[in-house]
Design an enzyme around this catalytic site. Structure first.
Site, PDB file in Angstrom:
ATOM      1  N   CYS A 109       6.291  -9.448 -13.361  1.00 36.73           N
ATOM      2  CA  CYS A 109       6.837  -9.076 -12.045  1.00 36.73           C
ATOM      3  C   CYS A 109       6.783 -10.233 -11.049  1.00 36.73           C
ATOM      4  O   CYS A 109       7.405 -10.163  -9.993  1.00 36.73           O
ATOM      5  CB  CYS A 109       6.081  -7.875 -11.491  1.00 36.73           C
ATOM      6  SG  CYS A 109       6.222  -6.440 -12.551  1.00 36.73           S
ATOM      7  N   HIS A 252       7.423  -7.645  -3.935  1.00 30.03           N
ATOM      8  CA  HIS A 252       7.762  -7.012  -5.218  1.00 30.03           C
ATOM      9  C   HIS A 252       7.671  -5.499  -5.030  1.00 30.03           C
ATOM     10  O   HIS A 252       6.681  -4.982  -4.493  1.00 30.03           O
ATOM     11  CB  HIS A 252       6.775  -7.492  -6.281  1.00 30.03           C
ATOM     12  CG  HIS A 252       6.811  -6.687  -7.530  1.00 30.03           C
ATOM     13  ND1 HIS A 252       7.975  -6.402  -8.196  1.00 30.03           N
ATOM     14  CD2 HIS A 252       5.814  -6.087  -8.238  1.00 30.03           C
ATOM     15  CE1 HIS A 252       7.700  -5.674  -9.250  1.00 30.03           C
ATOM     16  NE2 HIS A 252       6.398  -5.461  -9.312  1.00 30.03           N
ATOM     17  N   ASN A 282      10.484   0.247  -9.915  1.00 35.37           N
ATOM     18  CA  ASN A 282       9.993  -1.114 -10.162  1.00 35.37           C
ATOM     19  C   ASN A 282      10.832  -1.753 -11.283  1.00 35.37           C
ATOM     20  O   ASN A 282      10.688  -1.388 -12.443  1.00 35.37           O
ATOM     21  CB  ASN A 282       8.512  -1.025 -10.561  1.00 35.37           C
ATOM     22  CG  ASN A 282       7.897  -2.383 -10.859  1.00 35.37           C
ATOM     23  OD1 ASN A 282       8.605  -3.373 -11.008  1.00 35.37           O
ATOM     24  ND2 ASN A 282       6.581  -2.415 -10.959  1.00 35.37           N
TER      25      ASN A 282
HETATM   26  O1  UT7 Z   1       4.531  -4.467 -11.136  1.00 34.14           O
HETATM   27  C1  UT7 Z   1       3.219  -4.053 -11.192  1.00 34.14           C
HETATM   28  C2  UT7 Z   1       3.239  -2.794 -11.991  1.00 34.14           C
HETATM   29  N1  UT7 Z   1       2.216  -1.857 -11.792  1.00 34.14           N
HETATM   30  C3  UT7 Z   1       1.882  -1.293 -10.605  1.00 34.14           C
HETATM   31  O2  UT7 Z   1       2.332  -1.631  -9.572  1.00 34.14           O
HETATM   32  C4  UT7 Z   1       0.914  -0.144 -10.677  1.00 34.14           C
HETATM   33  C5  UT7 Z   1      -0.017  -0.091  -9.512  1.00 34.14           C
HETATM   34  N2  UT7 Z   1      -0.671   1.224  -9.490  1.00 34.14           N
HETATM   35  C6  UT7 Z   1      -0.070   2.279  -8.960  1.00 34.14           C
HETATM   36  O3  UT7 Z   1       1.015   2.183  -8.405  1.00 34.14           O
HETATM   37  C7  UT7 Z   1      -0.814   3.602  -8.995  1.00 34.14           C
HETATM   38  O4  UT7 Z   1      -2.125   3.400  -9.517  1.00 34.14           O
HETATM   39  C8  UT7 Z   1      -0.079   4.676  -9.861  1.00 34.14           C
HETATM   40  C9  UT7 Z   1       1.196   5.115  -9.158  1.00 34.14           C
HETATM   41  C10 UT7 Z   1       0.259   4.118 -11.238  1.00 34.14           C
HETATM   42  C11 UT7 Z   1      -0.964   5.899 -10.041  1.00 34.14           C
HETATM   43  O5  UT7 Z   1      -1.329   6.415  -8.779  1.00 34.14           O
HETATM   44  P1  UT7 Z   1      -2.847   6.788  -8.481  1.00 34.14           P
HETATM   45  O6  UT7 Z   1      -2.889   7.320  -7.116  1.00 34.14           O
HETATM   46  O7  UT7 Z   1      -3.675   5.559  -8.784  1.00 34.14           O
HETATM   47  O8  UT7 Z   1      -3.094   7.944  -9.516  1.00 34.14           O
HETATM   48  P2  UT7 Z   1      -4.231   8.055 -10.633  1.00 34.14           P
HETATM   49  O9  UT7 Z   1      -3.939   7.134 -11.767  1.00 34.14           O
HETATM   50  O10 UT7 Z   1      -5.564   7.977  -9.968  1.00 34.14           O
HETATM   51  O11 UT7 Z   1      -4.009   9.543 -11.129  1.00 34.14           O
HETATM   52  C12 UT7 Z   1      -4.291  10.666 -10.286  1.00 34.14           C
HETATM   53  C13 UT7 Z   1      -3.932  11.928 -11.047  1.00 34.14           C
HETATM   54  C14 UT7 Z   1      -4.526  11.970 -12.446  1.00 34.14           C
HETATM   55  O12 UT7 Z   1      -4.885  13.294 -12.710  1.00 34.14           O
HETATM   56  P3  UT7 Z   1      -6.435  13.756 -12.664  1.00 34.14           P
HETATM   57  O13 UT7 Z   1      -7.112  12.890 -13.695  1.00 34.14           O
HETATM   58  O14 UT7 Z   1      -6.887  13.450 -11.257  1.00 34.14           O
HETATM   59  O15 UT7 Z   1      -6.353  15.208 -13.000  1.00 34.14           O
HETATM   60  C15 UT7 Z   1      -3.368  11.598 -13.332  1.00 34.14           C
HETATM   61  O16 UT7 Z   1      -3.466  12.138 -14.610  1.00 34.14           O
HETATM   62  O17 UT7 Z   1      -2.522  12.002 -11.200  1.00 34.14           O
HETATM   63  C16 UT7 Z   1      -2.206  12.220 -12.579  1.00 34.14           C
HETATM   64  N3  UT7 Z   1      -0.931  11.592 -12.870  1.00 34.14           N
HETATM   65  C17 UT7 Z   1       0.252  12.213 -12.700  1.00 34.14           C
HETATM   66  N4  UT7 Z   1       0.565  13.448 -12.269  1.00 34.14           N
HETATM   67  C18 UT7 Z   1       1.873  13.773 -12.206  1.00 34.14           C
HETATM   68  C19 UT7 Z   1      -0.698  10.336 -13.310  1.00 34.14           C
HETATM   69  N5  UT7 Z   1       0.617  10.129 -13.439  1.00 34.14           N
HETATM   70  C20 UT7 Z   1       1.230  11.270 -13.060  1.00 34.14           C
HETATM   71  C21 UT7 Z   1       2.583  11.670 -12.977  1.00 34.14           C
HETATM   72  N6  UT7 Z   1       2.849  12.902 -12.537  1.00 34.14           N
HETATM   73  N7  UT7 Z   1       3.599  10.845 -13.295  1.00 34.14           N
END
Ligand code: UT7
Length: 329
Positions: A109, A252, A282
Site C-alpha cells: 500500500c 492511503h 482499500n
Molecule cells: O492497507 C493497510 C491494510 N490494512 C488495514 O488498514 C487494516 C487496519 N485495521 C483496521 O482497519 C481494523 O482493525 C479492521 C477494520 C480490520 C477491524 O476493525 P476493529 O475495530 O479492529 O475490529 P476487531 O478486529 O477488533 O473486531 C471486532 C469484532 C470481532 O468480534 P468479537 O471477537 O468482538 O465478537 C470480529 O470478529 O468484529 C468482528 N468482525 C466483524 N463483524 C462483522 C470482524 N470483521 C467483521 C465483519 N463484519 N466484516
C-alpha cells in the site's frame, strides 16, 4: 519536478456491503462504522490490471498533453501484477510509450508513494524528463472471500500521475520520508505457498502460488495511527511547514478512522481530508493516485495546492511526501 497530469481507471463491477453480506457473516452497519467503506470494485472477466493501468496512464498523458513517445520512464507500483516478471512493459506497449523504460515496484500500500519518490530521483538528477507513475492493485484475487476480517476491506483499481522535470525546487515533490520495518512484516502478508512437488530422485521443487492475504487488523491499525502522524510531523517540521498551510491531506485510503485520527492529530479540518473509501475501499497501491485524480477532475485540487500524503501497509512499509499539484501547463 512537477505533477502535470493524472488519470484513473476502475473495474465495472461494484460490490456493495449488502451484497458481501450474502457471502460472509457481516453487515453494512459494521463495515461502514468500522471502516467507512460502502462498496468496492472487482475486476471481472475481460478486464485486467494491465488494461486498467494502461487506461489510467492514457488519461494522465491526455491531461498532461503529452505524446506517448515523449515518456522516458514508467513505474508501475503493484503487488499483484498480471505477470510476476513485471507488468509495466505491457503497459508501456499498450500506450505506445516506445521510448520509455518500464518496470514494476513492489511496496504494497506504500507502493505509489515509493514509486513517486523513485521517479522523482530520475527527474531531479536530470537523467530523465518525463515519467508516468502508476499505482494499481487487484487484491480481489488474493483475499479469502470467506474471511470477513479481510474481504470487506479491499477493492481493485488503478491510478496514474504524469511527472515532468522542472527547474524550481519549489515545484512538485517538496520532500519525503520513507520507512520499512520487516520485523513487523507478519502483521500483513501475502506469502508464497510452501507446497513442494517431487522432482527427481527424492528431490523436490516448490510449487508456484500464493496463500490468501493474512492480516492482524488491530496491529496494522495501531501501527498506522502511531507511525503515520509521527512521520508526517517530522516531514513538516524539516520543511518548516505548519499543518495549517496544507491545502489537502491525502492519505492511503485504508480506514476512515485512520484518516480521522491523523487529521485530528494535526487539527486539520475534515473538509481538507480527501476520502473516497465509501466508494472504492482499500485499493492498495492505487488509493492515492485514484483519490488525487478524482479531486483534480472535480476541481477540489487546484494548481499550486500543497498536499501532504502518506502511504502505509504491508512490509511493514510507510512513507510521507509533501508535494504541489501543478496540472497541465
Ligand atoms: O492497507 C493497510 C491494510 N490494512 C488495514 O488498514 C487494516 C487496519 N485495521 C483496521 O482497519 C481494523 O482493525 C479492521 C477494520 C480490520 C477491524 O476493525 P476493529 O475495530 O479492529 O475490529 P476487531 O478486529 O477488533 O473486531 C471486532 C469484532 C470481532 O468480534 P468479537 O471477537 O468482538 O465478537 C470480529 O470478529 O468484529 C468482528 N468482525 C466483524 N463483524 C462483522 C470482524 N470483521 C467483521 C465483519 N463484519 N466484516
Amino acid at each position: 519536478m512537477a505533477l502535470v497530469g493524472s488519470g484513473s481507471a476502475l473495474p465495472e463491477l461494484s460490490l456493495t456491503n449488502d451484497q458481501l453480506a450474502l457471502r460472509v457473516e457481516t453487515n453494512d452497519t459494521w463495515i461502514r462504522s468500522r471502516t467507512g467503506i460502502g462498496k468496492r470494485r472487482v475486476i471481472a472477466p475481460g478486464e485486467s490490471l494491465t488494461g486498467l493501468s494502461a487506461s489510467a496512464a492514457l488519461s494522465a498523458l491526455e491531461m498532461a498533453g503529452w505524446e506517448p513517445e515523449t515518456v522516458d520512464l514508467i513505474i508501475l507500483a503493484t503487488s499483484t501484477p498480471d505477470d510476476l516478471f513485471g507488468s509495466a512493459p505491457q503497459v508501456q506497449a499498450r500506450i505506445g510509450a516506445n521510448r520509455a523504460v518500464a518496470f514494476d515496484l513492489t511496496a504494497a500500500c506504500s507502493g505509489f508513494l515509493f514509486a513517486l519518490v523513485t521517479a522523482a530521483q530520475y527527474l531531479q538528477s536530470g537523467t530523465m524528463h518525463r515519467a508516468l507513475v502508476i499505482g494499481a492493485d487487484q487484491l480481489s484475487s488474493w483475499v479469502d472471500w470467506d474471511d470477513r476480517r479481510t474481504c470487506v476491506l479491499f477493492g481493485d483499481g488503478s491510478g496514474a500521475v504524469a511527472l515532468e522535470a522542472g527547474n524550481s525546487d519549489d515545484q512538485g515533490l517538496i520532500g519525503f520520508k520513507l520507512r520499512s520495518d520487516g520485523s513487523r512484516g507478519n502483521c500483513l502478508n501475502l506469502m508464497k505457498s510452501s507446497e513442494h512437488l517431487p522432482l527427481v530422485g527424492g528431490s523436490s521443487h516448490q510449487l508456484g502460488g500464493f496463500l490468501p492475504i493474512q492480516m492482524n487488523g488491530q496491529e496494522v491499525y495501531k501501527f498506522a495511527v502511531r507511525e503515520v502522524p509521527l512521520l508526517l510531523e517530522q516531514l513538516l517540521r524539516s520543511h518548516d511547514i505548519s499543518p495549517d498551510k496544507l491545502d489537502w491531506l491525502l492519505l492511503h485510503q485504508a480506514n476512515q478512522r485512520i484518516l480521522d485520527a491523523v487529521a485530528d492529530r494535526f487539527k486539520i479540518p475534515f473538509s481538507k481530508v480527501l476520502s473516497n473509501l465509501a466508494e472504492y475501499g482499500n485499493t492498495s497501491a492505487a488509493t492515492i493516485p485514484l483519490m488525487l485524480d478524482e479531486a483534480v477532475r472535480d476541481g477540489r485540487v487546484q494548481s499550486g495546492n500543497l498536499i501532504a500524503s502518506s502511504g502505509f501497509g504491508a512490509g511493514l512499509s510507510w512513507g510521507a511526501a509533501l508535494f504541489k499539484w501543478q496540472g497541465p501547463v
